[in-house]
Design a protein around this motif. Sequence first.
Motif, PDB file in Angstrom:
ATOM      1  N   PRO A 175     -10.484   0.111   6.753  1.00 17.04           N
ATOM      2  CA  PRO A 175      -9.080  -0.303   6.708  1.00 17.04           C
ATOM      3  C   PRO A 175      -8.672  -0.867   5.351  1.00 17.04           C
ATOM      4  O   PRO A 175      -9.485  -1.434   4.628  1.00 17.04           O
ATOM      5  CB  PRO A 175      -9.005  -1.381   7.790  1.00 17.04           C
ATOM      6  N   VAL A 176      -7.387  -0.692   5.031  1.00 14.17           N
ATOM      7  CA  VAL A 176      -6.787  -1.247   3.819  1.00 14.17           C
ATOM      8  C   VAL A 176      -5.574  -2.044   4.282  1.00 14.17           C
ATOM      9  O   VAL A 176      -4.628  -1.484   4.834  1.00 14.17           O
ATOM     10  CB  VAL A 176      -6.357  -0.140   2.828  1.00 14.17           C
ATOM     11  N   SER A 177      -5.613  -3.357   4.071  1.00 16.95           N
ATOM     12  CA  SER A 177      -4.539  -4.216   4.577  1.00 16.95           C
ATOM     13  C   SER A 177      -3.314  -4.171   3.675  1.00 16.95           C
ATOM     14  O   SER A 177      -3.406  -3.879   2.488  1.00 16.95           O
ATOM     15  CB  SER A 177      -5.034  -5.655   4.713  1.00 16.95           C
ATOM     16  N   TYR A 178      -2.146  -4.462   4.290  1.00 15.33           N
ATOM     17  CA  TYR A 178      -0.889  -4.449   3.546  1.00 15.33           C
ATOM     18  C   TYR A 178       0.105  -5.437   4.143  1.00 15.33           C
ATOM     19  O   TYR A 178       0.018  -5.801   5.306  1.00 15.33           O
ATOM     20  CB  TYR A 178      -0.268  -3.047   3.542  1.00 15.33           C
ATOM     21  N   ASP A 179       1.056  -5.862   3.299  1.00 17.00           N
ATOM     22  CA  ASP A 179       2.254  -6.586   3.737  1.00 17.00           C
ATOM     23  C   ASP A 179       3.434  -5.633   3.773  1.00 17.00           C
ATOM     24  O   ASP A 179       4.358  -5.786   4.545  1.00 17.00           O
ATOM     25  CB  ASP A 179       2.604  -7.727   2.773  1.00 17.00           C
ATOM     26  N   GLY A 180       3.423  -4.663   2.842  1.00 14.20           N
ATOM     27  CA  GLY A 180       4.452  -3.640   2.756  1.00 14.20           C
ATOM     28  C   GLY A 180       3.778  -2.288   2.663  1.00 14.20           C
ATOM     29  O   GLY A 180       2.689  -2.160   2.118  1.00 14.20           O
ATOM     30  N   LEU A 181       4.429  -1.274   3.208  1.00 13.65           N
ATOM     31  CA  LEU A 181       3.829   0.055   3.269  1.00 13.65           C
ATOM     32  C   LEU A 181       4.851   1.098   2.853  1.00 13.65           C
ATOM     33  O   LEU A 181       6.012   1.045   3.276  1.00 13.65           O
ATOM     34  CB  LEU A 181       3.346   0.347   4.684  1.00 13.65           C
ATOM     35  N   VAL A 182       4.418   2.055   2.015  1.00 17.40           N
ATOM     36  CA  VAL A 182       5.229   3.217   1.668  1.00 17.40           C
ATOM     37  C   VAL A 182       4.404   4.449   2.000  1.00 17.40           C
ATOM     38  O   VAL A 182       3.259   4.564   1.556  1.00 17.40           O
ATOM     39  CB  VAL A 182       5.603   3.234   0.169  1.00 17.40           C
ATOM     40  N   ILE A 183       4.971   5.338   2.789  1.00 15.63           N
ATOM     41  CA  ILE A 183       4.317   6.601   3.071  1.00 15.63           C
ATOM     42  C   ILE A 183       4.975   7.644   2.177  1.00 15.63           C
ATOM     43  O   ILE A 183       6.141   7.990   2.377  1.00 15.63           O
ATOM     44  CB  ILE A 183       4.421   6.983   4.565  1.00 15.63           C
ATOM     45  N   ALA A 184       4.231   8.084   1.179  1.00 23.72           N
ATOM     46  CA  ALA A 184       4.769   9.001   0.171  1.00 23.72           C
ATOM     47  C   ALA A 184       3.930  10.271   0.142  1.00 23.72           C
ATOM     48  O   ALA A 184       3.353  10.634  -0.878  1.00 23.72           O
ATOM     49  CB  ALA A 184       4.783   8.315  -1.200  1.00 23.72           C
ATOM     50  N   THR A 185       3.862  10.931   1.274  1.00 24.45           N
ATOM     51  CA  THR A 185       3.019  12.114   1.372  1.00 24.45           C
ATOM     52  C   THR A 185       3.772  13.410   1.087  1.00 24.45           C
ATOM     53  O   THR A 185       3.191  14.473   1.130  1.00 24.45           O
ATOM     54  CB  THR A 185       2.374  12.195   2.766  1.00 24.45           C
ATOM     55  N   VAL A 206       0.859  -1.176   0.000  1.00 20.50           N
ATOM     56  CA  VAL A 206       0.000   0.000   0.000  1.00 20.50           C
ATOM     57  C   VAL A 206       0.899   1.231   0.000  1.00 20.50           C
ATOM     58  O   VAL A 206       1.843   1.327   0.790  1.00 20.50           O
ATOM     59  CB  VAL A 206      -0.947   0.012   1.220  1.00 20.50           C
ATOM     60  N   ILE A 207       0.597   2.153  -0.891  1.00 21.28           N
ATOM     61  CA  ILE A 207       1.305   3.425  -0.969  1.00 21.28           C
ATOM     62  C   ILE A 207       0.334   4.507  -0.527  1.00 21.28           C
ATOM     63  O   ILE A 207      -0.712   4.703  -1.150  1.00 21.28           O
ATOM     64  CB  ILE A 207       1.784   3.710  -2.410  1.00 21.28           C
ATOM     65  N   VAL A 208       0.667   5.190   0.562  1.00 24.02           N
ATOM     66  CA  VAL A 208      -0.169   6.283   1.054  1.00 24.02           C
ATOM     67  C   VAL A 208       0.383   7.570   0.462  1.00 24.02           C
ATOM     68  O   VAL A 208       1.519   7.951   0.749  1.00 24.02           O
ATOM     69  CB  VAL A 208      -0.177   6.346   2.599  1.00 24.02           C
ATOM     70  N   GLY A 209      -0.425   8.206  -0.362  1.00 19.97           N
ATOM     71  CA  GLY A 209      -0.017   9.425  -1.045  1.00 19.97           C
ATOM     72  C   GLY A 209      -0.035   9.207  -2.537  1.00 19.97           C
ATOM     73  O   GLY A 209       0.817   8.516  -3.078  1.00 19.97           O
ATOM     74  N   ALA A 210      -1.025   9.772  -3.211  1.00 19.73           N
ATOM     75  CA  ALA A 210      -1.182   9.559  -4.659  1.00 19.73           C
ATOM     76  C   ALA A 210      -0.688  10.754  -5.458  1.00 19.73           C
ATOM     77  O   ALA A 210      -1.217  11.062  -6.512  1.00 19.73           O
ATOM     78  CB  ALA A 210      -2.642   9.257  -4.988  1.00 19.73           C
ATOM     79  N   GLY A 211       0.351  11.401  -4.948  1.00 15.86           N
ATOM     80  CA  GLY A 211       0.980  12.496  -5.686  1.00 15.86           C
ATOM     81  C   GLY A 211       2.116  11.962  -6.535  1.00 15.86           C
ATOM     82  O   GLY A 211       2.193  10.762  -6.841  1.00 15.86           O
TER      83      GLY A 211
END
Length: 103
Positions: free
Chosen positions: A88-98, A5-10
């Motif tokens: 909620p949105v489940s993930y195994d890997g997470l990127v915070i790209a805000t 899951v990537i948080v931040g769609a910029g």
Amino acid sequence: MDRIVIVGAGLAGGRVAVELRAAGFTGGIVLLGAEEHLPYDRPPLSKGVLSGRVEETTLPLDLDGVEVQLGRRAVGLRPGAVETDAGPVSYDGLVIATGATPV
């Protein structure tokens, strides 16, 4: 990992999704963004669009095979899930790209 899951769609989040595929990641990719539109280029938005010289500011990112969820604000984080205003949105890997650079 099966799902990132990537948080931040910029710009940063969109580039992470593209680079994951380019690096051979075949699992699920979810791109979450609070805004209602795809990643766009901000400098032309502030100049070209207002003057009428530029009509399209969406970045040319290949998001085929990426689950893009726009209009979903991340409101919390717990191990294995990002809490959003739509659940909620489940993930195994997470990127915070805000910001401008993925973290």
